[in-house]
Write a protein that holds these residues in place. Sequence first.
Motif, mmCIF file in Angstrom:
data_model
loop_
_atom_site.group_PDB
_atom_site.id
_atom_site.type_symbol
_atom_site.label_atom_id
_atom_site.label_comp_id
_atom_site.label_asym_id
_atom_site.label_seq_id
_atom_site.Cartn_x
_atom_site.Cartn_y
_atom_site.Cartn_z
ATOM 1 N N GLY A 63 0.774 -1.455 0.093
ATOM 2 C CA GLY A 63 0.168 0.041 -0.057
ATOM 3 C C GLY A 63 0.847 1.256 -0.095
ATOM 4 O O GLY A 63 1.981 1.403 0.670
ATOM 5 N N MET A 64 0.324 2.386 -0.634
ATOM 6 C CA MET A 64 1.205 3.575 -1.010
ATOM 7 C C MET A 64 1.066 4.647 0.119
ATOM 8 O O MET A 64 1.635 5.631 -0.026
ATOM 9 N N GLU A 65 0.154 4.454 1.163
ATOM 10 C CA GLU A 65 -0.052 5.543 1.922
ATOM 11 C C GLU A 65 1.120 5.981 2.510
ATOM 12 O O GLU A 65 1.965 5.173 3.122
ATOM 13 N N VAL A 66 1.084 7.566 2.649
ATOM 14 C CA VAL A 66 2.616 7.943 3.165
ATOM 15 C C VAL A 66 2.896 7.592 4.570
ATOM 16 O O VAL A 66 3.966 7.263 5.160
ATOM 17 N N MET A 98 5.152 8.496 -3.094
ATOM 18 C CA MET A 98 6.507 7.839 -2.990
ATOM 19 C C MET A 98 7.443 8.849 -2.779
ATOM 20 O O MET A 98 8.186 8.794 -1.648
ATOM 21 N N LYS A 99 7.541 9.902 -3.240
ATOM 22 C CA LYS A 99 8.326 11.053 -2.893
ATOM 23 C C LYS A 99 8.232 11.702 -1.407
ATOM 24 O O LYS A 99 9.157 11.908 -0.868
ATOM 25 N N GLU A 100 7.140 11.794 -1.097
ATOM 26 C CA GLU A 100 6.682 12.357 0.151
ATOM 27 C C GLU A 100 7.210 11.341 0.999
ATOM 28 O O GLU A 100 7.741 11.474 2.492
ATOM 29 N N LYS A 101 7.097 10.190 1.058
ATOM 30 C CA LYS A 101 7.358 9.127 1.941
ATOM 31 C C LYS A 101 9.032 9.000 2.146
ATOM 32 O O LYS A 101 9.513 8.940 3.186
ATOM 33 N N GLN A 148 11.631 4.193 0.611
ATOM 34 C CA GLN A 148 10.482 4.125 -0.467
ATOM 35 C C GLN A 148 10.323 2.629 -0.608
ATOM 36 O O GLN A 148 10.868 1.662 -0.058
ATOM 37 N N LEU A 149 9.218 2.314 -1.102
ATOM 38 C CA LEU A 149 8.560 0.940 -1.267
ATOM 39 C C LEU A 149 8.565 0.698 -2.715
ATOM 40 O O LEU A 149 8.982 1.477 -3.584
#
Length: 290
Positions: free
Chosen positions: A8-11, A239-242, A249-250
């Motif tokens: 999942g991509m949630e920051v 992705m950039k914010e995480k 990054q995932l």
Amino acid sequence: PPLVQNPGMEVHIHPFQAYHVRNKNLATNYLQTSPEFHMKKLLSMKEEQLNNIFQICYCFRDEPISEIHRSQFLMLEWYRKNERYEKIMQDCENLIKFLQNSLSELPIKEKLPAAQAITVQEIMQEFCQIDILQFLETRSLKEVIKKNFKDVPIPKAELSWDDLFFLLFLNKVEPHLKKIPFLFLYEYPAPLSALSTIKKDNPFVCERFEMYIRGIEIGNCFNELTSYSEQKKRFDEQMKEKQMLYGYQLNEPSEFYDTLQRGYPASAGIAVGVERLFLSLVKTENPFYS
């Protein structure tokens, strides 16, 4: 599968990484934070002809343990093909009614009244006296918090619009939600669209809701975005914010991209925390080990 290529991509949701003990050079996998991507894959497979699906499974999130969260918890997630998120609201009301009538052998809390549906714009106006949709730029929202909410501490670190919104929401709105026994909070501002659609006649909001019972967030529902290009754009930004906030990054969610490119149908879905739901209805101090 609970072991997935992308969780999942949630920051701000952090997964548990699974690595190969004997060969650490092999591809990294993760324990799922939600079964969402693989459930959507099922709906996109025309040969399966599935319309309404659900799953109850363990999910894993690397977050601090509290009265309402454990690193391993049960998730109830369901999807309806060719339906909108208003239908999921009806499902939730029916589910609550059914459970309150079915758990009679347990010490049940006072029965809930009918749900109230309130937009985020309305609830921010009520408890913050601002029209949040007039402050959809990061700078303007930061300025209004500094000016009107001096008791809300703003960290020195650079914050995104999402972070500023939840800083205000968690301090000034959420404490009041326990006064509303059963709530659907819907039409979140567009920057919080995640995997949901933007409302056609109001591009400032997205079509998603969160279900609150006695002030606790129980479930999160999306009117599902089906556009590959738009979803990839959002995921690239996340992705950039995480990376900026947390230094990692995932894997790119290539399997989910395949789902969208295959032709993901119009649908709506929700994820509900089972232990939180149990806690909201039954008199118990610990829903995780009852």
